[in-house]
Design an enzyme around this catalytic site. Structure first.
Site, PDB file in Angstrom:
ATOM      1  N   GLN A 130       0.845  -1.184   0.000  1.00 54.41           N
ATOM      2  CA  GLN A 130       0.000   0.000   0.000  1.00 54.41           C
ATOM      3  C   GLN A 130       0.884   1.239   0.000  1.00 54.41           C
ATOM      4  OE1 GLN A 130      -0.167  -2.523   2.250  1.00 54.41           O
ATOM      5  NE2 GLN A 130      -2.286  -2.965   2.835  1.00 54.41           N
ATOM      6  N   GLN A 152      -0.747   0.994  -5.732  1.00 58.96           N
ATOM      7  CA  GLN A 152      -1.772   0.389  -4.866  1.00 58.96           C
ATOM      8  C   GLN A 152      -2.308   1.443  -3.904  1.00 58.96           C
ATOM      9  OE1 GLN A 152      -0.683  -3.361  -3.122  1.00 58.96           O
ATOM     10  NE2 GLN A 152      -2.304  -3.312  -1.582  1.00 58.96           N
ATOM     11  N   ASP A 153      -3.652   1.570  -3.865  1.00 56.93           N
ATOM     12  CA  ASP A 153      -4.318   2.538  -2.968  1.00 56.93           C
ATOM     13  C   ASP A 153      -3.906   3.977  -3.277  1.00 56.93           C
ATOM     14  OD1 ASP A 153      -5.168   0.182  -1.881  1.00 56.93           O
ATOM     15  OD2 ASP A 153      -4.143   0.412   0.032  1.00 56.93           O
ATOM     16  N   ASP A 174      -6.891  -1.495  -6.259  1.00 55.71           N
ATOM     17  CA  ASP A 174      -7.770  -0.745  -5.339  1.00 55.71           C
ATOM     18  C   ASP A 174      -7.390   0.732  -5.324  1.00 55.71           C
ATOM     19  OD1 ASP A 174      -8.726  -3.293  -4.704  1.00 55.71           O
ATOM     20  OD2 ASP A 174      -7.391  -3.488  -2.986  1.00 55.71           O
ATOM     21  N   ARG A 230     -14.196  -3.950  -6.216  1.00 54.69           N
ATOM     22  CA  ARG A 230     -14.451  -5.078  -5.335  1.00 54.69           C
ATOM     23  C   ARG A 230     -14.767  -4.527  -3.951  1.00 54.69           C
ATOM     24  NH1 ARG A 230      -8.533  -8.036  -4.431  1.00 54.69           N
ATOM     25  NH2 ARG A 230      -7.339  -6.195  -3.783  1.00 54.69           N
TER      26      ARG A 230
END
Length: 328
Positions: A130, A152-153, A174, A230
């Site tokens: 992350q 990521q993130d 994500d 998701r």
């Protein structure tokens, strides 16, 4: 014209005039950040630190072109700050951190009533953990014509009500996540995953929460393939409307994050989207692929985030709070 119509017109004109008067009378404290030493400060965090705690005045921080390698925090007790560049490609805030989702952000906005304009905010860490570029945990926050770059993130859209207009958001896993109530209008979302990317991971955890991500008139592109989202939370809510989806989006559209129990509680919708990736015929059965106008009405409006009460115009007048000096 009927009397009722006349009164409506008068009310609208009155509202516009009030808004114009309010905008004309708005004055902000002006602070300049310039790496060359010609401004009040040479670092963005220095400018934020100079704002008094529990500030009630509008503060407009102009950031001159440059790459600002610093980790920036806007504390919760410093509301009403605007940070503005002139062009996002020229005004870059960059860091390289991967501690965790909440503490790795290059820019963390914890205050309410924050505005970001014409900025690039990036986390250079890359794949493997992350690594947040922007964390937004304040209420009544807006970003216009900004770029958020990560893997990521990328954008931790944590809590509060937020508005993103004409922004570019890039990531792989994500890369728009959190539990805010947010409207993304005319934004470009780009997946750069080496495998299958995931655009959203919305965290709504109960049906009583008025949160969710709404994408209106956006564009989705990328490399390889991706899903629209998701569920980070069991009641995850994400809706796309009037959005172009390239063939990067897989036909199924959504992923249950290996938890079939969430299929009955999430709300994943699509309304009048277009492009090769928008075909509803093979979407997962637990998404709303053919939303009606009535279904869509609560989402595709600024009322979803109550923006009429807090989106504010740019200040028309400025005053200087600091002498013309720079800091190392």
């Amino acid at each position: 014209m009927s009397r009722r119509s006349f009164l409506v017109v008068v009310s609208v004109i009155a509202a516009v005039l009030v808004a114009e008067v309010t905008a004309a009378e708005t004055t902000a404290v002006l602070i300049t950040v310039d790496q060359s030493g010609k401004g009040n400060f040479t670092k963005i965090q220095q400018a934020i630190d100079a704002v008094p705690e529990n500030n009630r005045e509008e503060v407009f921080i102009v950031v001159k072109a440059g790459i600002y390698r610093e980790k920036v925090v806007v504390p919760a007790n410093k509301p009403f700050i605007t940070i503005s560049g002139r062009r996002a490609a020229d005004t870059i805030i960059s860091w390289n951190d991967s501690k965790n989702t909440y503490n790795s952000a290059t820019l963390a906005v914890l205050a309410s009533d924050f505005v970001g304009r014409y900025l690039t905010i990036q986390n250079e860490y890359g794949a493997g953990a992350q690594a947040v570029a922007l964390r937004v945990s304040g209420d009544r926050v807006s970003f216009t014509a900004c770029r958020f770059l990560g893997h990521q993130d990328t954008l931790l859209d944590d809590i509060g009500r937020h508005y993103y207009k004409s922004c570019y958001i890039q990531g792989a896993t994500d890369f728009i996540c959190g539990n805010a109530a947010s409207l993304f209008e005319n934004c470009h979302l780009r997946s750069v995953s080496d495998d299958v990317g995931t655009i959203t991971a919305q965290r709504r955890e109960s049906p009583s929460e008025n949160t969710g991500f709404v994408f209106l008139g956006c564009k989705i592109t990328g490399i390889n393939s991706a899903v629209l989202g998701r569920p980070w939370g069991a009641f995850s809510r994400v809706v796309f409307g009037f959005t172009f989806m390239s063939d990067v989006i897989l036909p199924e559209g959504w992923d249950n994050w290996q938890d079939p129990s969430k299929q009955s509680t999430v709300y994943y919708g699509q309304y009048k989207c277009y492009g090769k990736g928008a075909n509803p015929s093979r979407r997962v059965s637990w998404s709303f692929t053919n939303m009606t106008a009535q279904d869509a009405a609560p989402f595709f409006t600024k009322s979803f985030i109550g923006a009429a009460d807090w989106l504010r115009p740019l200040p028309k007048h400025f005053k200087r709070a600091f002498s013309s000096r720079s800091h190392p």
